[in-house]
Scaffold this active site. Sequence first.
Site, PDB file in Angstrom:
ATOM      1  N   ASP A   1     -54.658 -73.605 -62.633  1.00 12.35           N
ATOM      2  CA  ASP A   1     -55.136 -72.951 -63.990  1.00 12.35           C
ATOM      3  C   ASP A   1     -56.605 -72.374 -63.172  1.00 12.35           C
ATOM      4  O   ASP A   1     -56.814 -71.286 -62.803  1.00 12.35           O
ATOM      5  CB  ASP A   1     -55.433 -73.593 -65.219  1.00 12.35           C
ATOM      6  CG  ASP A   1     -56.132 -73.235 -66.260  1.00 12.35           C
ATOM      7  OD1 ASP A   1     -56.673 -71.867 -65.845  1.00 12.35           O
ATOM      8  OD2 ASP A   1     -56.167 -73.697 -67.515  1.00 12.35           O
TER       9      ASP A   1
ATOM     10  N   GLY B   1     -53.723 -70.260 -72.626  1.00 11.44           N
ATOM     11  CA  GLY B   1     -54.186 -69.883 -73.674  1.00 11.44           C
ATOM     12  C   GLY B   1     -55.600 -70.297 -73.671  1.00 11.44           C
ATOM     13  O   GLY B   1     -56.001 -71.016 -72.698  1.00 11.44           O
TER      14      GLY B   1
ATOM     15  N   LYS C   1     -53.832 -66.423 -67.010  1.00  8.66           N
ATOM     16  CA  LYS C   1     -54.662 -66.230 -67.967  1.00  8.66           C
ATOM     17  C   LYS C   1     -55.347 -64.926 -67.793  1.00  8.66           C
ATOM     18  O   LYS C   1     -55.903 -64.553 -67.005  1.00  8.66           O
ATOM     19  CB  LYS C   1     -55.742 -66.991 -68.362  1.00  8.66           C
ATOM     20  CG  LYS C   1     -55.378 -68.400 -68.920  1.00  8.66           C
ATOM     21  CD  LYS C   1     -56.249 -69.362 -69.173  1.00  8.66           C
ATOM     22  CE  LYS C   1     -55.825 -70.908 -69.617  1.00  8.66           C
ATOM     23  NZ  LYS C   1     -56.856 -71.871 -69.400  1.00  8.66           N
TER      24      LYS C   1
ATOM     25  N   LYS D   1     -47.773 -79.819 -74.238  1.00  8.02           N
ATOM     26  CA  LYS D   1     -48.838 -80.331 -72.883  1.00  8.02           C
ATOM     27  C   LYS D   1     -49.979 -80.969 -73.677  1.00  8.02           C
ATOM     28  O   LYS D   1     -50.120 -80.748 -74.999  1.00  8.02           O
ATOM     29  CB  LYS D   1     -49.432 -78.743 -72.615  1.00  8.02           C
ATOM     30  CG  LYS D   1     -50.561 -78.987 -72.063  1.00  8.02           C
ATOM     31  CD  LYS D   1     -51.180 -77.416 -71.152  1.00  8.02           C
ATOM     32  CE  LYS D   1     -52.419 -77.129 -71.426  1.00  8.02           C
ATOM     33  NZ  LYS D   1     -52.939 -75.568 -70.762  1.00  8.02           N
TER      34      LYS D   1
ATOM     35  N   LYS E   1     -53.552 -83.008 -72.989  1.00  7.59           N
ATOM     36  CA  LYS E   1     -54.864 -82.802 -72.266  1.00  7.59           C
ATOM     37  C   LYS E   1     -55.092 -84.342 -71.825  1.00  7.59           C
ATOM     38  O   LYS E   1     -54.833 -85.403 -72.570  1.00  7.59           O
ATOM     39  CB  LYS E   1     -56.145 -82.589 -73.111  1.00  7.59           C
ATOM     40  CG  LYS E   1     -56.056 -80.952 -73.488  1.00  7.59           C
ATOM     41  CD  LYS E   1     -56.159 -80.171 -72.186  1.00  7.59           C
ATOM     42  CE  LYS E   1     -56.355 -78.799 -73.050  1.00  7.59           C
ATOM     43  NZ  LYS E   1     -56.404 -77.753 -71.554  1.00  7.59           N
TER      44      LYS E   1
ATOM     45  N   GLU F   1     -51.135 -79.984 -64.640  1.00 12.90           N
ATOM     46  CA  GLU F   1     -52.415 -78.847 -64.477  1.00 12.90           C
ATOM     47  C   GLU F   1     -53.616 -78.934 -64.191  1.00 12.90           C
ATOM     48  O   GLU F   1     -54.294 -79.908 -64.552  1.00 12.90           O
ATOM     49  CB  GLU F   1     -52.351 -78.009 -66.061  1.00 12.90           C
ATOM     50  CG  GLU F   1     -52.921 -76.774 -65.738  1.00 12.90           C
ATOM     51  CD  GLU F   1     -52.743 -75.907 -67.391  1.00 12.90           C
ATOM     52  OE1 GLU F   1     -52.021 -76.458 -68.295  1.00 12.90           O
ATOM     53  OE2 GLU F   1     -53.737 -75.165 -67.587  1.00 12.90           O
TER      54      GLU F   1
ATOM     55  N   SER G   1     -50.605 -76.662 -76.619  1.00 14.25           N
ATOM     56  CA  SER G   1     -51.587 -77.632 -76.000  1.00 14.25           C
ATOM     57  C   SER G   1     -52.042 -78.615 -76.864  1.00 14.25           C
ATOM     58  O   SER G   1     -52.719 -77.867 -77.989  1.00 14.25           O
ATOM     59  CB  SER G   1     -52.472 -76.652 -75.213  1.00 14.25           C
ATOM     60  OG  SER G   1     -53.526 -77.303 -74.719  1.00 14.25           O
TER      61      SER G   1
HETATM   62  O1  OSB Z   1     -57.020 -75.397 -69.682  1.00 14.98           O
HETATM   63  O2  OSB Z   1     -55.509 -74.207 -70.607  1.00 14.98           O
HETATM   64  C1  OSB Z   1     -56.575 -74.736 -70.751  1.00 14.98           C
HETATM   65  C2  OSB Z   1     -58.190 -74.198 -74.193  1.00 14.98           C
HETATM   66  C3  OSB Z   1     -59.449 -73.749 -73.727  1.00 14.98           C
HETATM   67  C4  OSB Z   1     -59.732 -73.850 -72.492  1.00 14.98           C
HETATM   68  C5  OSB Z   1     -58.884 -74.166 -71.463  1.00 14.98           C
HETATM   69  C6  OSB Z   1     -57.474 -74.335 -71.721  1.00 14.98           C
HETATM   70  C7  OSB Z   1     -57.318 -74.458 -73.145  1.00 14.98           C
HETATM   71  C8  OSB Z   1     -55.763 -75.074 -73.565  1.00 14.98           C
HETATM   72  C9  OSB Z   1     -55.547 -74.290 -75.082  1.00 14.98           C
HETATM   73  O3  OSB Z   1     -55.272 -75.793 -73.037  1.00 14.98           O
HETATM   74  C10 OSB Z   1     -54.510 -73.225 -75.129  1.00 14.98           C
HETATM   75  C11 OSB Z   1     -54.324 -72.684 -76.328  1.00 14.98           C
HETATM   76  O4  OSB Z   1     -53.724 -73.456 -77.158  1.00 14.98           O
HETATM   77  O5  OSB Z   1     -54.849 -71.530 -76.520  1.00 14.98           O
HETATM   78 MG    MG Z   2     -55.770 -75.680 -68.085  1.00 10.40          MG
END
Ligand code: OSB
Ligand code: MG
Length: 368
Positions: free
Chosen positions: A238, A290, A262, A161, A163, A213, A135
Amino acid sequence: MKIDRIELREVQMPLVHPFETSFGRTTVRRILLVRVDAEGLSGWGEVTAGEEPFYSYETPETAKHILRDFLIPWTLGKEWLQPRDVRQRFRPIRGHNMAKAALENALWDIAAQQKGLPLARLVGGTLAEIPCGVSIGIQSSIPKLLEKIECEVAAGYQRIKVKVKPGWDVNVLDAIRTRFPRLPLMADANSAYSLADMAHLKEFDRFYLMMIEQPLGWDDLLDHAKLQKELATPICLDESIHSPDDARKALEIGAGRIINIKLGRVGGFTAAREVHDVCRARNVPVWCGGMLESGIGRAHNIALSTLPGFTLPGDVSASKRYWDEDIIDPEVTISARGTIAVPQMAGLGYTPNWQRLEKWTQRKESFE
Ligand code: OSB
Ligand code: MG
């Protein structure tokens, strides 16, 4: 098992690179760890809450309150308790899933050690290695993001992925697709859009993403169903999925076609396995999300990712992407084909590195 002692330990660890999403930027992680001592063994769990109540309402501080004043008194010195009973026992407390998960998952660690099984096997996992993605947060420029993607692809990760948020989306995806036409790619909006953005979100379809997502509200299902009807790109939920029931309802109304599981968000292994089962029964793929975890939370994510329905690469990646000094031995590493080998030892499969753990610890509190 009979629990003798529980310790709450707050660590603060600087991330190697700041992580930015549509809801904010993280540079230092504040993580509450739970250590449970029972029958001569120790188990560990991690509260995966963010520092601020942006991803969810939980923070390390709310989790400390719920653990100290409710969950710990409900567990300590009580009659024999099995990890799978914990969810039911904690049920009267509404929400606070990340606090619940940290304690429950520590008990799973102990149970695996008692049975001499790797945690992955105890929870029903079958894979010997798990497929990994990364991510990547919002960057200061598109060239910088392209450079990051290049690095992660070279390291072997199986999907990328990125953001997105309004103003950092179609332009960014267009640049990625121009440079990497065949890259397995997805976008995570962390609830940055609303149904009023329907026409804009439909533009995402031309990038043939694996999924988008959580485009809409963090507690919404209905609008996601309306959006999914209009989008070719599969929606992955999510934030909206807090329980197996949420998953069932989401799939029933067509709010998405994929679910990110998660452990913290759904409240631990028992609930996570049920979400997995709900999806699997409907042939809906899941993957492990994550929360910028330390090695402890990461180790639990690896075990979860071995369940048979986890058919897509997760956001479970190497320790060194997050930390100069992770708090477990060995650190989590990935193979050249973008996988993590599942540890074969009994329990979590990684042990706390005491020297580093003490170095990052801010405070601890113990309950007997
Ligand atoms: O939306 O998946 C998410 C990190 C913090 C809060 C939400 C998210 C995330 C990530 C990072 O996308 C995932 C990771 O590398 O731990
Ligand atoms: Mg997410």
